[in-house]
Enzyme design. Structure first.
Site, short mmCIF file in Angstrom:
data_model
loop_
_atom_site.label_atom_id
_atom_site.label_comp_id
_atom_site.label_asym_id
_atom_site.label_seq_id
_atom_site.Cartn_x
_atom_site.Cartn_y
_atom_site.Cartn_z
N ASP A 123 91.12 -10.46 52.21
CA ASP A 123 92.33 -10.73 52.97
C ASP A 123 93.44 -9.85 52.35
OD1 ASP A 123 94.17 -11.60 54.80
OD2 ASP A 123 93.71 -13.73 54.56
C1 NOJ Z 1 96.58 -12.25 56.37
C2 NOJ Z 1 95.84 -13.27 57.17
O1 NOJ Z 1 95.44 -14.34 56.34
C3 NOJ Z 1 94.63 -12.71 57.87
O2 NOJ Z 1 94.09 -13.70 58.69
C4 NOJ Z 1 95.00 -11.48 58.65
O3 NOJ Z 1 93.89 -11.01 59.36
C5 NOJ Z 1 95.51 -10.45 57.67
N1 NOJ Z 1 96.72 -10.97 57.05
C6 NOJ Z 1 95.82 -9.12 58.32
O4 NOJ Z 1 96.94 -9.20 59.10
#
Ligand code: NOJ
Length: 765
Positions: free
Chosen positions: A300
């Protein structure tokens, strides 16, 4: 002589390798001599040509950061990113969107880097791209797997036309805590429904052929247990046992994997002391080995670096080591793989085989997408123009928006509204809001593009509508809405709203949460209507109780007062671009509501986590009139306000003849059937739900577990029979070692219109 032959062979080898190398670079647009080879073979050939640095580059994902069609950036990290792209040190970009920009960035990777390996372009296409569908929890309320799949298919179509080929969806995290802002992004609290929806969404995004330019790679996230953050506070610690992990958290991930999802994303949380990003048990032992998953895992955003704050990694280098060894294949925006992996290999802290394995997985998905045949296959300006916002996409968004609405209350059949001669007051800031219905995951959609409730209702011209805002919902910068900047005091427009409401036939009040009040980083400690909306509701009620309350929100809310006093309540979530049209059709009865709650609505935030599949405890009931020693609260009942699976219709459904045929000894099946009759006046849809209870087991089982459902369409007066089968698959469970077991014993089966149905029969096996 022997020596001469060996030398000649070596020369021949060098010549051939060089020749193949040039071919790959020169003819990478479909004329590749490798065309007849399998994808695995192609991956191996390419891998053999890559330097260690280039392999690590494939494992690096950067966020979009500059105007790709303008001059290359100078200075700072942006310049480094640009250089890295040219040097083949970037495998993926996220947040680059639109054909012009994607083409420009892809050109750098393909035409300026040594091997010309195309980028995979990722984006959060969560519930639509430019045209927005209902937020995922709303779509889950439809229980309509075909419509959900279609919605994902349309999101893939529209985003692929904008150059995107990978979405960070579906989020398949089960959550029981409505305080967590991201419940809006999942399918609710149940692993069975969550698994079916995970499968539908993966199939919708990826289609049957990933190499088409209308399908995109999906990503099951967040692995794992992100939805169990303590106190519902986003990014918080998770500490859960094996039973919950295997029986509640994993099933939708397994379903996504079985549906062929190409990627997984790990999560921000730690699980039992080890951050998911550095969690070898989750990523290598379970996902890659036990489940034999062959796609790749992306971290993430910055979650590799965050292992330092978690107190798990000493520094950036250590974090990179932990993440790679644990099985994270791609680094999203931590910059730590490009920075440290080479040194870590030299120091023998990470195994080169892990880097090869990660690179292989990433290249494979790129081949499957067809990016090596044509890196610009998603980059067609004409196609982008034609598909963006097309009728087909809007029709699908409208269809699922109607299906996502849940009718919570309808006393004296106040709904549907009469179409002629009515005076209607429309009250609430959300009634004219054209942005909030888009929800918080709508990066590519333009503000003010949703159809508002006022616009939707205005299509029906037989009644007169007077609008009054009543109160603002928020002030300040909308993206940064928190509980702190909700306007809780200004009631200056109450009087005006009361005047508007006083002498009308019906008042429609649109209340709830601002579009940015749920989603990532938007946890709440209160589940009440924010701001002064509750007071507004009560004030209006004092002058005209004939109210239809339409809720717009991203999570279950506590609406006890409304449930006691307001005659009609409609849960309309955040329904996307077509929101107002969908709500109007339901209010006027042109669509008969069919949604059922995918998440329990508590009476009080103090009951949370509250979910239907709870355990009975040793003291489930009041033992005697004066006793206090049983599992309960002293100031609130245990039951929810609205249970999981609950939702009304303008039709009435009568269940009869529940029959359970125990053929288990003969064919290992329990066969169940039930007759459902529409005894109302209008055609309608009912989600027939089947729950089981395993009465005693080596690991205690929940009081109810959803194990089947069927969506029946019934004309007025029509009866249909719903049929289900239970096998070991539905009757077994995971033990505390994560092993699937099936135990014989006594079971109950419940079939009805929500999780509180008492329509049951027992069987023994
Ligand atoms: C953080 C989020 O937790 C995740 O779900 C997302 O895909 C990413 N950012 C990218 O934007």
């Amino acid at each position: 002589m022997k020596k001469l032959i060996t030398v000649k062979l070596i020369f021949l080898y060098i010549f051939l390798t060089g020749f193949i190398f040039s071919c790959t670079k020169l003819f990478s647009n479909g004329n590749n001599a490798d065309d007849l080879k399998s994808i695995d073979q192609k991956v191996e050939i390419l891998l053999s040509k890559m330097t260690l640095e280039e392999k690590i580059g494939q494992m690096n994902q950067y966020n979009g950061f500059w105007d790709f069609t303008g001059p290359a950036p100078k200075g700072g990290h942006a310049e480094k990113k640009y250089e890295d792209l040219k040097n083949g040190l970037v495998g993926s970009m996220l947040n680059v969107r639109g054909v012009k920009d994607v083409t420009a960035v892809q050109k750098v990777a393909v035409e300026e880097s040594r091997l010309g390996i195309p980028l995979i372009i990722g984006f959060d296409v969560i519930h639509g791209y430019k045209t927005i569908s209902p937020i995922p929890i709303a779509e889950a309320a439809s229980w309509d797997l075909e419509a959900i799949k279609k919605s994902a298919e349309m999101a893939a179509l529209e985003s692929s036309a904008a150059g995107i080929n990978w979405t960070f969806a579906p989020m398949v995290d089960i959550s029981r805590d409505a305080r967590w802002g991201r419940v809006m992004e999942g399918a609710g609290e149940d692993p069975y429904l969550g698994s079916k929806i995970a499968e539908a969404r993966v199939n919708g995004f990826q289609g049957n052929d990933l190499s088409l330019n209308s399908t995109i790679a999906a990503c099951a996230k967040h692995f794992a247990a992100y939805g169990f953050a303590e106190g519902g506070r986003d990014y918080n610690t998770v500490d859960i046992g094996t039973s919950t992990l295997y029986n509640m958290v994993f099933p939708p991930f397994i379903a996504a994997k079985n549906a062929g999802v190409k990627t997984f994303m790990n999560s921000f949380n730690e699980l039992n002391g080890v951050p998911a990003t550095g969690n070898k048990y989750l990523q290598r032992d379970i996902l890659k080995e036990k489940w034999a998953y062959d796609g790749f895992i992306v971290s993430d955003w910055g979650s590799i670096t965050e292992m330092i704050s978690h107190g798990h990694a000493k520094d950036g280098q250590h974090a990179a080591e932990l993440a790679l060894n644990a099985g994270s294949d791609m680094d999203m925006e931590s910059y730590l793989y490009v920075k440290h992996l080479e040194d870590l290999v030299d120091d023998k802290k990470v195994d080169l085989n892990f880097i090869d394995d990660a690179t292989r997985r990433i290249l494979k998905v790129k081949y499957e997408l067809g990016l090596f045949d044509d890196p610009y296959k998603y980059c067609d300006l004409e196609r982008e123009k034609e598909i963006t916002g097309s009728k087909e996409i809007n029709d699908a968004a409208f269809d699922i928006a109607k299906k996502s609405i849940v009718l919570l209350k309808n006393k004296n059949n106040l709904l549907p509204l009469k179409k002629e001669g009515q005076k209607i007051a429309l009250i609430g800031a959300l009634a004219t809001d054209k942005t909030s219905p888009l929800g918080s995951w709508r990066i590519a959609a333009d503000d003010h593009t949703a159809v508002s409730v006022l616009e939707g209702l205005s299509q029906y011209t037989g009644n007169t509508i007077t609008y009054s805002k009543g109160a603002d919902l928020t002030y300040g910068k909308t993206e940064f809405v928190t509980e702190l900047n909700i306007n809780t005091t200004d009631k200056s427009e109450f009087t005006k709203a009361k005047e508007v409401a006083r002498n009308v036939d019906v008042v429609i009040m649109v209340l709830g949460e601002h579009g940015f009040q749920s989603g990532e980083g938007r946890s709440r400690t209160s589940l009440d209507l924010p701001g002064v909306q509750q007071e507004l509701l009560e004030e209006i009620f004092s002058v005209n109780p004939n109210i239809v309350l339409v809720l717009n929100n991203g999570r279950p809310l506590t609406i006890n007062w409304a449930d006691e006093n307001i005659p009609a309540i409609v849960e309309a979530w955040q329904l996307g671009t077509q929101s107002g049209h969908a709500i109007a059709q339901v209010l006027y009865g042109d669509y008969n509501p069919s949604g059922k709650l995918p998440m329990t609505f508590p009476r009080d935030v103090g009951q949370v986590p509250l979910y239907y599949n709870y355990k009975n405890t040793g003291r489930p009931n009041l033992p005697g009139p004066d006793s206090v020693f049983w599992s309960h609260y002293n100031d609130e009942v245990n039951t929810p306000l609205y249970p999981f699976g609950y939702g009304l219709s303008y039709s009435i459904f009568k269940y009869s003849n529940l029959s359970v045929t125990n053929n288990f000894e003969r064919n290992s099946k329990i066969e169940i059937s039930i007759a459902v009759k529409n005894i109302g006046d209008v055609e309608g849809k009912e989600v027939v739900q089947l729950y089981i209870r395993d009465k005693y087991a080596s690991i205690t089982r929940p009081v109810k577990e959803l194990r089947g459902f069927e969506l029946l369409n019934l004309k007025a007066g029509e009866t249909k029979v719903a049929k289900f089968e239970l096998t070991e698959k539905e009757l077994g469970f995971y033990d505390n070692q994560g092993k699937w077991i099936f135990e014989r014993g006594e079971f109950e089966v419940f079939v009805g219109g929500n999780s509180q149905t008492q329509n049951k029969k027992s069987f023994k096996i």
